[in-house]
Design a protein around this motif. Structure first.
Motif, PDB file in Angstrom:
ATOM      1  N   LEU A  16       0.832  -1.204   0.000  1.00 44.71           N
ATOM      2  CA  LEU A  16       0.000   0.000   0.000  1.00 44.71           C
ATOM      3  C   LEU A  16       0.867   1.255   0.000  1.00 44.71           C
ATOM      4  O   LEU A  16       0.581   2.228  -0.714  1.00 44.71           O
ATOM      5  N   HIS A  17       1.936   1.228   0.792  1.00 41.82           N
ATOM      6  CA  HIS A  17       2.874   2.356   0.832  1.00 41.82           C
ATOM      7  C   HIS A  17       3.454   2.601  -0.561  1.00 41.82           C
ATOM      8  O   HIS A  17       3.525   3.750  -1.024  1.00 41.82           O
ATOM      9  N   LEU A  18       3.858   1.530  -1.226  1.00 45.71           N
ATOM     10  CA  LEU A  18       4.429   1.648  -2.568  1.00 45.71           C
ATOM     11  C   LEU A  18       3.420   2.245  -3.544  1.00 45.71           C
ATOM     12  O   LEU A  18       3.750   3.145  -4.330  1.00 45.71           O
ATOM     13  N   LYS A  19       2.186   1.778  -3.483  1.00 43.61           N
ATOM     14  CA  LYS A  19       1.169   2.240  -4.427  1.00 43.61           C
ATOM     15  C   LYS A  19       0.761   3.688  -4.169  1.00 43.61           C
ATOM     16  O   LYS A  19       0.473   4.436  -5.106  1.00 43.61           O
ATOM     17  N   GLU A  20       0.736   4.076  -2.910  1.00 50.51           N
ATOM     18  CA  GLU A  20       0.305   5.432  -2.573  1.00 50.51           C
ATOM     19  C   GLU A  20       1.444   6.446  -2.696  1.00 50.51           C
ATOM     20  O   GLU A  20       1.264   7.537  -3.237  1.00 50.51           O
ATOM     21  N   LYS A  21       2.613   6.081  -2.185  1.00 53.86           N
ATOM     22  CA  LYS A  21       3.747   7.015  -2.158  1.00 53.86           C
ATOM     23  C   LYS A  21       4.615   6.918  -3.414  1.00 53.86           C
ATOM     24  O   LYS A  21       5.475   7.768  -3.647  1.00 53.86           O
ATOM     25  N   LYS A  22       4.388   5.858  -4.192  1.00 50.41           N
ATOM     26  CA  LYS A  22       5.166   5.623  -5.416  1.00 50.41           C
ATOM     27  C   LYS A  22       6.650   5.403  -5.118  1.00 50.41           C
ATOM     28  O   LYS A  22       7.517   5.700  -5.934  1.00 50.41           O
ATOM     29  N   ARG A  23       6.929   4.862  -3.945  1.00 54.38           N
ATOM     30  CA  ARG A  23       8.310   4.524  -3.589  1.00 54.38           C
ATOM     31  C   ARG A  23       8.298   3.424  -2.531  1.00 54.38           C
ATOM     32  O   ARG A  23       7.317   3.249  -1.809  1.00 54.38           O
ATOM     33  N   LEU A  24       9.391   2.709  -2.457  1.00 56.42           N
ATOM     34  CA  LEU A  24       9.507   1.629  -1.480  1.00 56.42           C
ATOM     35  C   LEU A  24       9.751   2.183  -0.077  1.00 56.42           C
ATOM     36  O   LEU A  24      10.469   3.178   0.077  1.00 56.42           O
ATOM     37  N   PRO A  25       9.208   1.523   0.952  1.00 63.35           N
ATOM     38  CA  PRO A  25       9.513   1.914   2.340  1.00 63.35           C
ATOM     39  C   PRO A  25      10.857   1.304   2.745  1.00 63.35           C
ATOM     40  O   PRO A  25      10.915   0.295   3.459  1.00 63.35           O
ATOM     41  N   ILE A  26      11.925   1.907   2.278  1.00 62.23           N
ATOM     42  CA  ILE A  26      13.261   1.310   2.392  1.00 62.23           C
ATOM     43  C   ILE A  26      13.656   1.016   3.838  1.00 62.23           C
ATOM     44  O   ILE A  26      14.153  -0.074   4.154  1.00 62.23           O
ATOM     45  N   THR A  27      13.437   1.972   4.731  1.00 64.24           N
ATOM     46  CA  THR A  27      13.814   1.770   6.136  1.00 64.24           C
ATOM     47  C   THR A  27      13.059   0.593   6.740  1.00 64.24           C
ATOM     48  O   THR A  27      13.638  -0.242   7.454  1.00 64.24           O
ATOM     49  N   GLN A  28      11.776   0.503   6.445  1.00 63.36           N
ATOM     50  CA  GLN A  28      10.953  -0.582   6.979  1.00 63.36           C
ATOM     51  C   GLN A  28      11.392  -1.935   6.413  1.00 63.36           C
ATOM     52  O   GLN A  28      11.438  -2.937   7.136  1.00 63.36           O
TER      53      GLN A  28
END
Length: 204
Positions: A151-163
């Protein structure tokens, strides 16, 4: 998803639905006699009952659902045609498969574009060694199991790298180096771009 006037909402979205169909079939839609329009309308109507905000923007999600339904229909029609006309089996099979793959890749390109990725960018950043490729794919498939990360990827258009780093132990450097490929793999599975999944040779 609840609407006070469901029929009106569907009617108001007919232009959007037709535009989505044309994007897949690349041909004019005859409103009075279109099998594709019937399939698309049914898909649109069904998703009104299943859509929720976690799936992202409504029309972006609807576009993907409709396209997938139409591509499935094209694939099924291709199989029927091949079986019913044996003398053209080899030629027809290749032709139909190419058409399906072409439509899927056009669809996939649009999805990637929304995330700032092009085929050229992927080609220039693809893993060189098989071991690295396997590690990238494995990490992408692990991320796919996390609805929150997807969901983070689809909404923010980037990977949650830290997570991702904390959750799976992959180094930040590794994730950043292969972020485009990881993103592309996740999106291929999330939007069921079958030709890409088959090419990778990995199932979810």
């Amino acid at each position: 998803m609840v609407y006070e006037d469901r029929d009106k909402f569907i009617k108001d979205n007919i232009p959007f639905i037709i535009k989505t169909i044309v994007g897949v079939t690349k041909r004019y839609v005859e409103v009075e006699n279109s099998e594709e329009l019937g399939i698309a309308l049914e898909a649109f109507n069904d998703l009104l009952d299943t859509y929720d905000e976690e799936k992202g923007n409504f029309h972006s999600y609807a576009k993907v659902v409709i396209k997938n339904k139409l591509i499935d229909h094209i694939r099924k029609q291709a199989k029927v045609t091949v079986v019913s006309i044996e003398e053209y089996h080899a030629i027809k099979e290749n032709s139909d498969n190419e058409a399906i793959v072409r439509q899927e890749l056009i669809h996939y390109r649009e999805i990637l574009k929304e995330h700032g990725i092009s085929y050229e960018l992927l080609a220039s950043h693809k893993p060189v060694h098989k071991q690295t490729k396997d590690m990238v794919v494995e990490l992408a498939l692990m991320i796919l199991r996390s609805k929150q990360m997807v969901l983070h990827l689809k909404e923010k258009k980037r990977l949650p790298i830290t997570q991702i780093n904390k959750e799976y132990g992959a180094s930040v450097r590794f994730i950043k180096s292969h972020k485009h490929t990881i993103t592309a793999i996740i999106l291929a599975h999330e939007y069921n771009i079958q030709c890409v999944i088959d090419y990778l040779g990995y199932e979810r």
